[in-house]
Design a protein around this motif. Structure first.
Motif, PDB file in Angstrom:
ATOM      1  N   VAL A 190      49.980  40.476  46.106  1.00  0.00           N
ATOM      2  CA  VAL A 190      48.930  41.501  46.038  1.00  0.00           C
ATOM      3  C   VAL A 190      48.817  41.978  44.601  1.00  0.00           C
ATOM      4  CG1 VAL A 190      48.142  43.731  46.905  1.00  0.00           C
ATOM      5  CG2 VAL A 190      49.442  42.205  48.405  1.00  0.00           C
ATOM      6  N   ASP A 191      47.600  41.948  44.068  1.00  0.00           N
ATOM      7  CA  ASP A 191      47.364  42.366  42.683  1.00  0.00           C
ATOM      8  C   ASP A 191      46.198  43.349  42.652  1.00  0.00           C
ATOM      9  OD1 ASP A 191      47.734  42.092  39.720  1.00  0.00           O
ATOM     10  OD2 ASP A 191      45.688  41.313  39.851  1.00  0.00           O
ATOM     11  N   ARG A 192      46.484  44.584  42.255  1.00  0.00           N
ATOM     12  CA  ARG A 192      45.423  45.585  42.123  1.00  0.00           C
ATOM     13  C   ARG A 192      44.811  45.472  40.732  1.00  0.00           C
ATOM     14  NH1 ARG A 192      45.986  52.234  42.419  1.00  0.00           N
ATOM     15  NH2 ARG A 192      43.795  52.649  41.845  1.00  0.00           N
ATOM     16  N   TYR A 193      43.477  45.423  40.678  1.00  0.00           N
ATOM     17  CA  TYR A 193      42.825  45.175  39.398  1.00  0.00           C
ATOM     18  C   TYR A 193      41.720  46.153  39.066  1.00  0.00           C
ATOM     19  CZ  TYR A 193      39.064  43.027  42.167  1.00  0.00           C
ATOM     20  OH  TYR A 193      38.047  42.797  43.052  1.00  0.00           O
ATOM     21  N   ASP A 194      41.424  47.104  39.940  1.00  0.00           N
ATOM     22  CA  ASP A 194      40.269  47.973  39.693  1.00  0.00           C
ATOM     23  C   ASP A 194      40.454  48.850  38.461  1.00  0.00           C
ATOM     24  OD1 ASP A 194      41.177  50.914  41.084  1.00  0.00           O
ATOM     25  OD2 ASP A 194      42.192  49.135  41.813  1.00  0.00           O
ATOM     26  N   THR A 195      41.679  49.248  38.160  1.00  0.00           N
ATOM     27  CA  THR A 195      41.922  50.114  36.995  1.00  0.00           C
ATOM     28  C   THR A 195      42.157  49.304  35.735  1.00  0.00           C
ATOM     29  OG1 THR A 195      42.861  51.832  38.427  1.00  0.00           O
ATOM     30  CG2 THR A 195      43.377  51.942  36.073  1.00  0.00           C
ATOM     31  N   VAL A 196      42.959  48.258  35.828  1.00  0.00           N
ATOM     32  CA  VAL A 196      43.318  47.484  34.634  1.00  0.00           C
ATOM     33  C   VAL A 196      42.139  46.692  34.094  1.00  0.00           C
ATOM     34  CG1 VAL A 196      45.752  47.318  35.248  1.00  0.00           C
ATOM     35  CG2 VAL A 196      44.157  45.589  36.079  1.00  0.00           C
ATOM     36  N   CYS A 197      41.116  46.453  34.925  1.00  0.00           N
ATOM     37  CA  CYS A 197      39.950  45.707  34.453  1.00  0.00           C
ATOM     38  C   CYS A 197      38.862  46.619  33.879  1.00  0.00           C
ATOM     39  CB  CYS A 197      39.377  44.855  35.589  1.00  0.00           C
ATOM     40  SG  CYS A 197      40.371  43.373  35.940  1.00  0.00           S
ATOM     41  N   ILE A 198      39.216  47.850  33.599  1.00  0.00           N
ATOM     42  CA  ILE A 198      38.323  48.771  32.899  1.00  0.00           C
ATOM     43  C   ILE A 198      38.826  48.914  31.466  1.00  0.00           C
ATOM     44  CG2 ILE A 198      37.477  51.151  32.779  1.00  0.00           C
ATOM     45  CD1 ILE A 198      36.290  49.756  35.092  1.00  0.00           C
ATOM     46  N   PRO A 199      37.980  48.736  30.462  1.00  0.00           N
ATOM     47  CA  PRO A 199      38.434  48.903  29.078  1.00  0.00           C
ATOM     48  C   PRO A 199      38.989  50.311  28.838  1.00  0.00           C
ATOM     49  CG  PRO A 199      36.259  47.873  29.161  1.00  0.00           C
ATOM     50  CD  PRO A 199      36.566  48.323  30.546  1.00  0.00           C
ATOM     51  N   GLU A 200      39.904  50.390  27.900  1.00  0.00           N
ATOM     52  CA  GLU A 200      40.535  51.680  27.589  1.00  0.00           C
ATOM     53  C   GLU A 200      39.500  52.734  27.229  1.00  0.00           C
ATOM     54  OE1 GLU A 200      43.571  52.779  27.654  1.00  0.00           O
ATOM     55  OE2 GLU A 200      44.764  50.982  28.060  1.00  0.00           O
ATOM     56  N   SER A 201      38.481  52.339  26.506  1.00  0.00           N
ATOM     57  CA  SER A 201      37.478  53.300  26.045  1.00  0.00           C
ATOM     58  C   SER A 201      36.612  53.845  27.176  1.00  0.00           C
ATOM     59  CB  SER A 201      36.574  52.647  24.992  1.00  0.00           C
ATOM     60  OG  SER A 201      35.943  51.489  25.531  1.00  0.00           O
ATOM     61  N   ALA A 202      36.586  53.155  28.322  1.00  0.00           N
ATOM     62  CA  ALA A 202      35.704  53.565  29.416  1.00  0.00           C
ATOM     63  C   ALA A 202      36.461  54.145  30.606  1.00  0.00           C
ATOM     64  CB  ALA A 202      34.872  52.370  29.887  1.00  0.00           C
ATOM     65  N   ARG A 203      37.759  54.324  30.501  1.00  0.00           N
ATOM     66  CA  ARG A 203      38.532  54.769  31.661  1.00  0.00           C
ATOM     67  C   ARG A 203      38.310  56.238  31.999  1.00  0.00           C
ATOM     68  NH1 ARG A 203      44.253  51.353  31.312  1.00  0.00           N
ATOM     69  NH2 ARG A 203      43.225  49.295  31.472  1.00  0.00           N
ATOM     70  N   ASN A 204      37.748  57.001  31.091  1.00  0.00           N
ATOM     71  CA  ASN A 204      37.418  58.391  31.399  1.00  0.00           C
ATOM     72  C   ASN A 204      36.094  58.522  32.147  1.00  0.00           C
ATOM     73  OD1 ASN A 204      39.748  59.376  30.147  1.00  0.00           O
ATOM     74  ND2 ASN A 204      38.747  59.445  28.132  1.00  0.00           N
TER      75      ASN A 204
END
Length: 349
Positions: A79-93
């Motif tokens: 199981v690999d969660r990717y919804d957060t890690v696939c967002i660029p650092e600049s857009a995570r807010n």
């Protein structure tokens, strides 16, 4: 007394026809069924029968529970969660703005295989906090439209996704409109892994619920796009991603089959997943996970069935042992009249 004197009323009543009284009676006709006189089995729960029944249940249930747990533990699942890690650092807010804005959403994930996985390997996408069982969401579809091309105008139950530019949408409704649209590609050691997307839906759905002559029309043409698009040249019965998605889940956390990898994966293999992170779960704090799993004779990885069998079997074994000890330590005669209340308390009134 004069013999010509007329009889009294009581005498007249007593001399009435007895069959008339029976006809006026409300008593039901006699039958062995209504009087509960049919032969019946009335088992007596002797200590021997009770102990034997508990032992039989434990003997049957405990091996089934052990076999179910072993089958579940033999399933290899990643199981690999990717919804957060696939967002660029600049857009995570501001994840919602990122996912709704146009542009390339490609993301690369490396997955290491922990154990040997025999083909076929099932690929699922898992969504958390997505309530597909919501009443308005479930009702927003037209089964008649999905089955027959002649019912294309039957969109009365599909609001608000019923028409676009005055023309009916096929398939209509919120379920189809919110079709999952993340995509996945797999490679190992630089070689592409083939993904089989045939036969991932229920055969009964393909043959009976989705018509072979029904083609998508006017789909995702509105101002707000909810999810994936459909190939307008293929009938709905061949668009299995849609068929899988339209079978709504009962719980807010669910998995849906995306495809099957028809190659064995060896332990320590590194699988590179190139995915398009396009589906918006950020508006409702949802999660997206990629799941690779093998299967056993019992299905996927699920310990609940084995634990349930072991729990019931263990409880029955425990009760059988307790009743056996009580019967051996303090036996009592079956139907002993000394235990009757009026025999134990002679002076009781």
């Amino acid at each position: 007394m004069d013999s010509n004197t007329p009889p009294s009323s009581s005498a007249a009543a007593g001399s009435a026809d007895p069959s008339a009284a029976r006809r006026n009676s409300k008593r039901p006709k006699y039958s062995r069924f209504t009087q509960q006189e049919l032969p019946a089995c009335k088992p007596i729960l002797t200590p021997g029968w009770v102990i034997s029944s508990f032992m039989l249940v434990s003997i049957v249930f405990i091996p089934i529970g052990v076999a179910s747990l072993l089958a579940s533990h033999n399933v290899v699942e990643i199981v690999d969660r990717y919804d957060t890690v696939c967002i660029p650092e600049s857009a995570r807010n501001d994840k919602v703005n990122y996912i709704q804005s146009p542009g390339d959403k490609t993301c690369t994930r490396n997955i290491t295989v922990t154990k040997h996985m025999k083909k076929p390997i099932y690929l699922y996408y898992q969504l958390d906090n997505f309530y597909q069982n919501h009443r308005r969401y479930v009702k927003s579809r037209s089964d008649a439209q999905l089955r027959s091309n002649g019912s294309a105008d039957d969109v009365s139950s599909c609001e608000p996704e019923d028409k676009s530019n005055g023309q009916p949408i096929v398939p209509c409704g919120l379920i189809a409109w919110s079709l999952f649209n993340d995509t996945y590609d797999f490679s190992r050691n630089g070689q592409q892994l083939s993904l089989n997307k045939k036969g991932i839906s229920w055969k009964s759905d393909r043959e009976h619920k989705f018509g072979k002559n029904v083609f998508p029309r006017n789909f995702q043409n509105g101002s707000l796009i909810g999810g994936g698009s459909l190939n307008s040249s293929l009938p709905l019965s061949e668009q299995e991603d849609l068929i899988v998605w339209m079978r709504t889940a009962a719980l807010p956390t669910f998995r849906k089959l995306y495809g099957k990898i028809e190659d064995d994966l060896q332990a320590n293999d590194v699988i590179m997943v190139t995915l398009e992170n396009r589906y918006n779960t950020y508006s409702f704090n949802g999660k997206k996970k990629l799941v690779l799993s093998t299967a056993s004779w019992l299905g996927g990885k699920n310990d609940f069935l084995g634990i349930a069998y072991l729990t019931v079997g263990g409880l029955c074994l425990f009760l059988a042992m307790v009743f056996t000890i009580l019967y051996l330590v303090k036996p009592r005669q079956l139907g002993d009249p000394s235990y009757l209340s009026w025999n134990r308390n002679p002076g009781w009134q």
